[in-house]
Design an enzyme around this catalytic site. Sequence first.
Site, short mmCIF file in Angstrom:
data_model
loop_
_atom_site.label_atom_id
_atom_site.label_comp_id
_atom_site.label_asym_id
_atom_site.label_seq_id
_atom_site.Cartn_x
_atom_site.Cartn_y
_atom_site.Cartn_z
CD GLU A 1 -44.81 -110.74 -51.83
OE1 GLU A 1 -45.67 -111.45 -51.27
OE2 GLU A 1 -44.61 -110.77 -53.06
CE LYS B 1 -36.93 -99.40 -42.66
NZ LYS B 1 -36.23 -99.93 -41.49
CB CYS C 1 -45.00 -114.22 -44.11
SG CYS C 1 -43.80 -114.70 -45.35
CD GLU D 1 -48.10 -112.82 -39.81
OE1 GLU D 1 -47.98 -111.58 -39.72
OE2 GLU D 1 -47.69 -113.46 -40.78
P1 NAP Z 1 -43.08 -104.41 -39.94
O1 NAP Z 1 -43.21 -103.86 -38.60
O2 NAP Z 1 -44.19 -104.29 -40.89
O3 NAP Z 1 -41.76 -103.75 -40.56
C1 NAP Z 1 -41.27 -104.05 -41.83
C2 NAP Z 1 -40.37 -102.94 -42.32
O4 NAP Z 1 -41.14 -101.76 -42.51
C3 NAP Z 1 -39.27 -102.58 -41.32
O5 NAP Z 1 -38.10 -102.27 -42.03
C4 NAP Z 1 -39.87 -101.36 -40.66
O6 NAP Z 1 -38.95 -100.49 -40.08
C5 NAP Z 1 -40.55 -100.68 -41.83
N1 NAP Z 1 -41.56 -99.67 -41.45
C6 NAP Z 1 -42.23 -99.56 -40.27
N2 NAP Z 1 -43.04 -98.48 -40.30
C7 NAP Z 1 -42.88 -97.89 -41.50
C8 NAP Z 1 -43.44 -96.73 -42.12
N3 NAP Z 1 -44.33 -95.96 -41.50
N4 NAP Z 1 -43.04 -96.41 -43.38
C9 NAP Z 1 -42.14 -97.18 -44.02
N5 NAP Z 1 -41.57 -98.28 -43.48
C10 NAP Z 1 -41.94 -98.65 -42.24
O7 NAP Z 1 -42.76 -105.97 -39.91
P2 NAP Z 1 -41.75 -106.71 -38.97
O8 NAP Z 1 -42.32 -106.74 -37.59
O9 NAP Z 1 -40.38 -106.18 -39.16
O10 NAP Z 1 -41.82 -108.19 -39.63
C11 NAP Z 1 -42.84 -109.13 -39.38
C12 NAP Z 1 -43.98 -109.06 -40.39
O11 NAP Z 1 -43.50 -109.26 -41.72
C13 NAP Z 1 -45.04 -110.12 -40.19
O12 NAP Z 1 -46.33 -109.58 -40.20
C14 NAP Z 1 -44.86 -111.06 -41.39
O13 NAP Z 1 -45.99 -111.74 -41.79
C15 NAP Z 1 -44.38 -110.14 -42.42
N6 NAP Z 1 -43.65 -110.92 -43.45
C16 NAP Z 1 -44.20 -111.09 -44.68
C17 NAP Z 1 -43.55 -111.84 -45.64
C18 NAP Z 1 -44.14 -112.06 -47.00
O14 NAP Z 1 -43.38 -112.35 -47.91
N7 NAP Z 1 -45.41 -111.94 -47.22
C19 NAP Z 1 -42.32 -112.38 -45.35
C20 NAP Z 1 -41.79 -112.19 -44.08
C21 NAP Z 1 -42.46 -111.43 -43.15
P3 NAP Z 1 -38.42 -100.68 -38.57
O15 NAP Z 1 -37.03 -101.13 -38.84
O16 NAP Z 1 -38.51 -99.36 -37.93
O17 NAP Z 1 -39.24 -101.72 -37.88
#
Ligand code: NAP
Length: 471
Positions: A244, A169, A278, A378
């Site tokens: 992650e 997804k 990240c 962040e």
């Molecule tokens: P996010 O809001 O956490 O969303 C990530 C994914 O999770 C999206 O596909 C999102 O769907 C889905 N999601 C949201 N709510 C969910 C739920 N209740 N159950 C299951 N899945 C759900 O993150 P983002 O805003 O897209 O990305 C930015 C974040 O990613 C930052 O905090 C960054 O640090 C982190 N990040 C971490 C890494 C690492 O490797 N550690 C790498 C890159 C980014 P939707 O499509 O609906 O939003």
Amino acid sequence: MKIIDSIYINGEFVKPQGNQVFDLISPTTNKQIGQVVLGNEHDARTAIAAAKEAFKTFSQTAKAERIEYLKRMREAVSRRKDELVDVMVEEYGGTLQFCRMSMEFTLSGFTAAIATLEKFDFTKKMGFSEVQLTPLGVVGIIIPWNASNGFIAGKLATAVAAGCTAVIKPSEMSALQTQLMAECLHEAGLPAGVFNIVNGLGETVGAEISTHPDVAKISFTGSSTVGKIIAREASATLKRYTLELGGKSPNILLGDADFSKAIPTAIAAAFMNSGQACVAATRLLVPESRLEEAKELIQTMLPLFPVGDPKEETTAIGPMVSQKQYERVQGYIKLGIEEGASVLTGGLGHPEGLENGNFVKPTVFYNVDNKMRIAQEEIFGPVLSIITYKDEAEAVEIANDTIYGLQAYVSSANTERARRVASQINAGRVLVNGLNHDPEAPFGGFKQSGIGREFGIYGLEAYLEPKALIG
Ligand code: NAP
Ligand code: MG
């Protein structure tokens, strides 16, 4: 305008049962460039069922066969490399420079999985028993928008290497990028159902994947907030998970560091992927005695990192992915000013001439206390905080004074000294004197940056369950 109205289930592009439509907006112009029809819970369930069925035979395949599949996946993706870069620039607003690098990273996901698999032994002798490492089952892959296809490649390649099947997804904001990736992976000709891709919202498709009893493991990349929700949901059926999550990476410039090299590296590390990374090095730790020198060099060197149209060869910093993300970053710049930090460069609003897209002025704060929210939270945009320290011990203390621990950076004229400091930092990766990536070394976070590791042997083992045959 492009319309994405299919998802990929059981080896075919099919119409989703869901009918909600999501507009795809260019981050560069804020004009609509496409539409995606989102899948729903039913689609997620169909995909999970296909992956479950495929697992019966795929889990039994030999290592050599899976290496062959991985090579074909890599080739199929590599063939459309340029298109994949272009669509990432267009839909996500990543700079051409960054998207090309991200493409290499995407390909390295397959290459590294092949290298790890070639060396890996699925049976081990322990005591007088034989330990078999067996694939976990159906893996749910849930990912964000900031390097979407790179995450698909890294996670799916590991799942395939292990003999697992997958339901992916992606973020709905990456629909055009996902579509092209799905076409490439389809070309690779894996058995039907081994991987399935369902566009849809986190609270519908994502939630179904993280609660469904037939999903054995979740591999998630995203925010710490959603990571915690997924961990809670997954616990009801005791799924395994790799999370992650976010970061607030410290970059320690030791007293003897050559600032003419370390400062441009620090800017690149802070503003990589337009700050939407990240692993971005968002806290720059400099010795108190060298603060003025650091400030001057940052001001001199910042013009080498121009903000602008991500399609331009020379652009180093592009727009934020969405209007919402732009507002969020503005909120943090405002907060930094309110908290009493001083603005060295940047500040509120759009850079001149870039008012139509989600462009942010690359902002550097000094007079930052590590307790301030801009130093603890962040931001996910091009905002850097300079924090001063008195001695090495204090530098390490400040570096570790965070809920995160994903990545850190250390620079020194003396590599041994840098490594000694690096080993005192609580982070999954510490980059010493430069920005290196090793696709076979583990990647993942300490503390609230996540659970588990990706890549290499640790990454592969996270998709396997040990079974001991005794006697
Ligand atoms: P996010 O809001 O956490 O969303 C990530 C994914 O999770 C999206 O596909 C999102 O769907 C889905 N999601 C949201 N709510 C969910 C739920 N209740 N159950 C299951 N899945 C759900 O993150 P983002 O805003 O897209 O990305 C930015 C974040 O990613 C930052 O905090 C960054 O640090 C982190 N990040 C971490 C890494 C690492 O490797 N550690 C790498 C890159 C980014 P939707 O499509 O609906 O939003
Ligand atoms: Mg989201």
